[in-house]
Enzyme design. Structure first.
Site, PDB file in Angstrom:
ATOM      1  N   ASP A   1      -1.134  -6.029  -0.200  1.00 22.66           N
ATOM      2  CA  ASP A   1      -1.595  -5.420   1.060  1.00 22.66           C
ATOM      3  C   ASP A   1      -3.103  -5.233   1.056  1.00 22.66           C
ATOM      4  OD1 ASP A   1       0.303  -4.820   3.055  1.00 22.66           O
ATOM      5  OD2 ASP A   1       1.159  -3.195   1.859  1.00 22.66           O
TER       6      ASP A   1
ATOM      7  N   GLU B   1       8.961  -4.246  10.789  1.00 23.19           N
ATOM      8  CA  GLU B   1       9.435  -2.971  10.230  1.00 23.19           C
ATOM      9  C   GLU B   1      10.017  -2.071  11.313  1.00 23.19           C
ATOM     10  OE1 GLU B   1       6.757  -1.072   7.484  1.00 23.19           O
ATOM     11  OE2 GLU B   1       7.934   0.782   7.434  1.00 23.19           O
TER      12      GLU B   1
ATOM     13  N   ASP C   1       0.842  -1.199   0.000  1.00 18.66           N
ATOM     14  CA  ASP C   1       0.000   0.000   0.000  1.00 18.66           C
ATOM     15  C   ASP C   1       0.877   1.249   0.000  1.00 18.66           C
ATOM     16  OD1 ASP C   1       0.856  -0.179   2.598  1.00 18.66           O
ATOM     17  OD2 ASP C   1      -1.137  -0.089   3.506  1.00 18.66           O
ATOM     18  N   SER C   2       2.213   1.056  -0.037  1.00 17.47           N
ATOM     19  CA  SER C   2       3.120   2.175  -0.303  1.00 17.47           C
ATOM     20  C   SER C   2       2.849   2.729  -1.701  1.00 17.47           C
ATOM     21  CB  SER C   2       4.582   1.737  -0.170  1.00 17.47           C
ATOM     22  OG  SER C   2       4.824   0.531  -0.865  1.00 17.47           O
TER      23      SER C   2
ATOM     24  N   GLU D   1      -1.635  -5.480   8.626  1.00 22.68           N
ATOM     25  CA  GLU D   1      -0.856  -4.873   9.702  1.00 22.68           C
ATOM     26  C   GLU D   1      -1.541  -5.061  11.060  1.00 22.68           C
ATOM     27  OE1 GLU D   1       0.027  -0.768   8.832  1.00 22.68           O
ATOM     28  OE2 GLU D   1       0.896  -1.250   6.872  1.00 22.68           O
TER      29      GLU D   1
ATOM     30  N   LYS E   1      -1.428  -9.305   2.841  1.00 17.73           N
ATOM     31  CA  LYS E   1      -0.677  -8.861   4.023  1.00 17.73           C
ATOM     32  C   LYS E   1      -1.558  -7.918   4.836  1.00 17.73           C
ATOM     33  CE  LYS E   1       3.001  -5.885   3.826  1.00 17.73           C
ATOM     34  NZ  LYS E   1       2.558  -4.744   4.677  1.00 17.73           N
TER      35      LYS E   1
HETATM   36  O1  KIV Z   1       3.502  -1.112   1.664  1.00 20.34           O
HETATM   37  C1  KIV Z   1       4.691  -1.465   1.713  1.00 20.34           C
HETATM   38  O2  KIV Z   1       5.508  -1.185   0.824  1.00 20.34           O
HETATM   39  C2  KIV Z   1       5.125  -2.228   2.880  1.00 20.34           C
HETATM   40  C3  KIV Z   1       6.596  -2.465   3.031  1.00 20.34           C
HETATM   41  C4  KIV Z   1       7.232  -1.254   3.558  1.00 20.34           C
HETATM   42  C5  KIV Z   1       6.869  -3.655   3.867  1.00 20.34           C
HETATM   43  O3  KIV Z   1       4.333  -2.619   3.671  1.00 20.34           O
END
Ligand code: KIV
Length: 271
Positions: free
Chosen positions: A90, A189, A51-52, A122, A120
């Protein structure tokens, strides 16, 4: 040496085998077809459709605004490009935290539409019900502990997490909770290297670090950061392998000059 390991297709079982053999796991983010193809051909083990994307693709200052449909679009583009890597996507903020039924619907939606291999999420104990429900539907889940950017408004800053005993103890407990719930891997992280080593020792599933030291089972970086496309973000854990920011701008400046000075196209570049 070819850095690609011998596996022809990376699965969650292969990752477990890699941990048992102490073979390090290499993971990077990608959000589009062309980059994902390059990463896969180069032999990356895991591609994270992170989600980056909210930051590096859409230009938001946090990961919070990106939607399930936007993440599905990125994941679908990546999956089309990949034949070897495991593709993890994510679940974005607001699609799994409150209600486990909604979490399952979000996971099913993104898995069905994109063809990704895993999701993924969090958090630890607070999202346990959602994690369990998604795994019981047959969807592999990667956990994410330590600095969890979807909770940035709770933390207030992006500083190193779990430096205090109490937070470190909660992180270890959460890692055990996620392992028992059936997560196939966990990302840690921005935490002290010693804590990364301890979790990697105690937890049987592969631990992937981003700023969690060298003892974890694998490493992940955001592609645009490690290629030097982004410039402002410069945490200690980030190794830049290239300076594409300057190279791309240099190429664009050269193109502009050639166009303005009537050098492009030349005789060979026309019909
Ligand atoms: O969204 C992302 O890129 C991440 C990484 C920083 C692990 O969660």
């Amino acid at each position: 040496m070819n850095p690609k390991s011998n596996y022809t297709k990376i699965t969650t079982h292969v990752l477990q085998e890699m941990k048992l053999k102490s073979e390090k796991i290499a993971m990077l983010t990608a959000y589009d077809f062309s980059m994902a193809r390059l990463l896969d051909e180069a032999g990356i083990d895991i591609i994270l459709v992170g989600d980056s994307a909210s930051n590096v693709m859409a230009g938001h200052t946090t990961t919070l605004p990106i939607t399930l449909d936007e993440m599905t679009y990125h994941a679908t583009s990546v999956v089309r490009a990949v034949s070897r890597a495991l593709v993890v996507v994510d679940l974005p903020f607001g699609t799994y935290q409150g209600n486990s039924k909604e979490a399952l619907n979000s996971a099913i939606h993104i898995m069905k539409k994109s063809g990704a291999n895993a999701v993924k999420m969090e958090g630890g104990r607070e999202i346990l019900e959602s994690v369990e429900r998604i795994i019981s539907a047959g969807i592999p889940v990667m956990g994410h502990l330590g600095l969890t950017p979807q909770s940035i408004h709770k933390f207030g800053t992006y500083v190193v997490r779990a430096t205090e005993e109490k937070e470190a103890a909660k992180l270890i407990e959460d890692a055990h909770i996620l392992e028992e719930a059936g997560c196939f891997s966990i990302i840690l992280e921005k935490i002290p290297a010693k804590l990364g080593a301890r979790v990697t020792e105690e937890i049987k599933v592969p631990i992937i670090g981003i700023g969690a030291g060298p003892s974890v089972d694998g490493q992940v970086l955001v592609l645009h950061d490690m290629l030097g496309i982004t410039q402002k973000f410069s945490p200690r854990f980030l190794r830049r392998y290239h300076n594409f920011n300057e190279e791309i701008k240099g190429s664009v400046r050269a193109y502009i000059k050639d166009v303005k000075e009537l050098d492009f196209p030349n005789e060979r570049e026309q019909y």
